[in-house]
Design an enzyme around this catalytic site. Structure first.
Site, mmCIF file in Angstrom:
data_model
loop_
_atom_site.group_PDB
_atom_site.id
_atom_site.type_symbol
_atom_site.label_atom_id
_atom_site.label_comp_id
_atom_site.label_asym_id
_atom_site.label_seq_id
_atom_site.Cartn_x
_atom_site.Cartn_y
_atom_site.Cartn_z
ATOM 1 N N ASP A 1 0.920 -1.139 -0.002
ATOM 2 C CA ASP A 1 0.077 -0.184 -0.181
ATOM 3 C C ASP A 1 0.900 1.441 -0.053
ATOM 4 O O ASP A 1 0.586 2.296 0.598
ATOM 5 C CB ASP A 1 -0.887 0.214 1.249
ATOM 6 C CG ASP A 1 -1.998 -1.032 1.139
ATOM 7 O OD1 ASP A 1 -1.833 -2.150 0.194
ATOM 8 O OD2 ASP A 1 -2.787 -1.319 1.957
ATOM 9 N N LYS B 1 -6.560 -5.025 -3.189
ATOM 10 C CA LYS B 1 -7.300 -5.646 -1.770
ATOM 11 C C LYS B 1 -8.249 -4.659 -1.417
ATOM 12 O O LYS B 1 -8.095 -3.519 -1.099
ATOM 13 C CB LYS B 1 -6.157 -6.053 -0.995
ATOM 14 C CG LYS B 1 -5.302 -4.796 -0.204
ATOM 15 C CD LYS B 1 -4.184 -5.233 0.571
ATOM 16 C CE LYS B 1 -3.495 -4.234 1.256
ATOM 17 N NZ LYS B 1 -4.241 -3.341 2.220
ATOM 18 N N CYS C 1 -2.409 -2.262 7.837
ATOM 19 C CA CYS C 1 -2.231 -3.270 6.734
ATOM 20 C C CYS C 1 -1.121 -4.126 6.711
ATOM 21 O O CYS C 1 -1.171 -5.219 6.584
ATOM 22 C CB CYS C 1 -2.392 -2.434 5.375
ATOM 23 S SG CYS C 1 -4.132 -1.778 4.864
HETATM 24 C C1 C5J Z 1 -3.243 0.555 5.449
HETATM 25 C C2 C5J Z 1 -4.943 2.017 6.417
HETATM 26 N N1 C5J Z 1 -2.661 0.513 4.396
HETATM 27 N N2 C5J Z 1 -4.104 2.521 7.365
HETATM 28 N N3 C5J Z 1 -4.354 1.377 5.391
HETATM 29 O O1 C5J Z 1 -2.476 0.629 6.312
HETATM 30 O O2 C5J Z 1 -6.084 2.517 6.375
#
Ligand code: C5J
Length: 217
Positions: free
Chosen positions: A24, A125, A158
């Protein structure tokens, strides 16, 4: 076999069955003026991961090892977004870089510095974990991957969810402290501690220079 000095102890891996997972590293989370910052977060807490991660990616690619990127986000009609997530977030609303965490929008994509190379897999995802409602397990199974070097953001969300999912599925996970980031320094510290605690309950933790030394050997 390459062995990295890690917590709680040495992490040994077979390069033939190890993939680098980049979680991400999206504009919505990392760009100044973007979604993450609009929530009051200091994006520089995440942006410090870019330089070490770019160096690791270059070395990993040069060694011919597999890289898998993930992106958190949803279909434009938001049909894959659970009502509870929709109710508690800004998903789908217009942000500075397009509709927030919606696939195809500028903000949803990976930052310029870490754009996937042509042959690298990108897993989209809808959840926090990279295994939930994705083809990741199948991709790893087909490539006979058994160990994951885990990087990306955010450490306690995540990254943690994915490492826990991977650990339950039998993968050995090495999390690189300088290549994962949280908006909250306290969550970063404790999140990393939790992974290596109790003899490595979820995996191992090391720094990328230690791994880079092994890759260079
Ligand atoms: C991730 C989030 N990628 N913090 N998303 O950690 O909402």
């Amino acid at each position: 076999m390459p062995t990295v000095d890690a917590k709680p102890g040495p992490f040994t891996f077979d390069p033939a069955t190890t993939a680098l997972l980049v979680i991400d590293m999206q504009r919505d989370f990392l760009l100044p003026g973007g979604f993450g910052e609009s929530l009051g977060n200091d994006v520089h807490q995440l942006r410090r991961t870019i330089e070490p991660l770019a160096a690791l990616l270059a070395a990993w690619r040069a060694a011919g090892l597999p890289v898998i990127h993930t992106r958190e986000g949803h279909l434009p009609d938001l049909s894959d977004c659970p009502p509870a997530k929709l109710a508690r977030g800004a998903i789908g609303q217009q942000g500075a870089f397009g509709r927030i965490l919606v696939r195809g929008e500028y903000g949803h994509d990976i930052i310029d510095e870490l754009q996937p190379a042509g042959d690298e897999v990108v897993v989209d995802k809808p959840g926090k974990g990279a295994f939930y409602a994705t083809e990741l397990a199948e991709i790893l199974g087909k490539a006979d991957i058994r160990s994951l070097v885990v990087t990306g953001v955010t450490t306690e969300v995540c990254v943690h969810t994915t490492v826990r999912e991977a650990n339950d599925r039998g993968y050995e996970c090495l999390v690189l402290a300088d290549c994962v980031g949280s908006y909250f320094p306290e969550f970063q510290r404790v999140g990393l501690q939790m992974i290596a605690a109790q003899g490595g309950i979820f995996g191992w933790v090391a720094d990328s220079p230690t791994l880079l030394e092994e890759i260079a050997r």
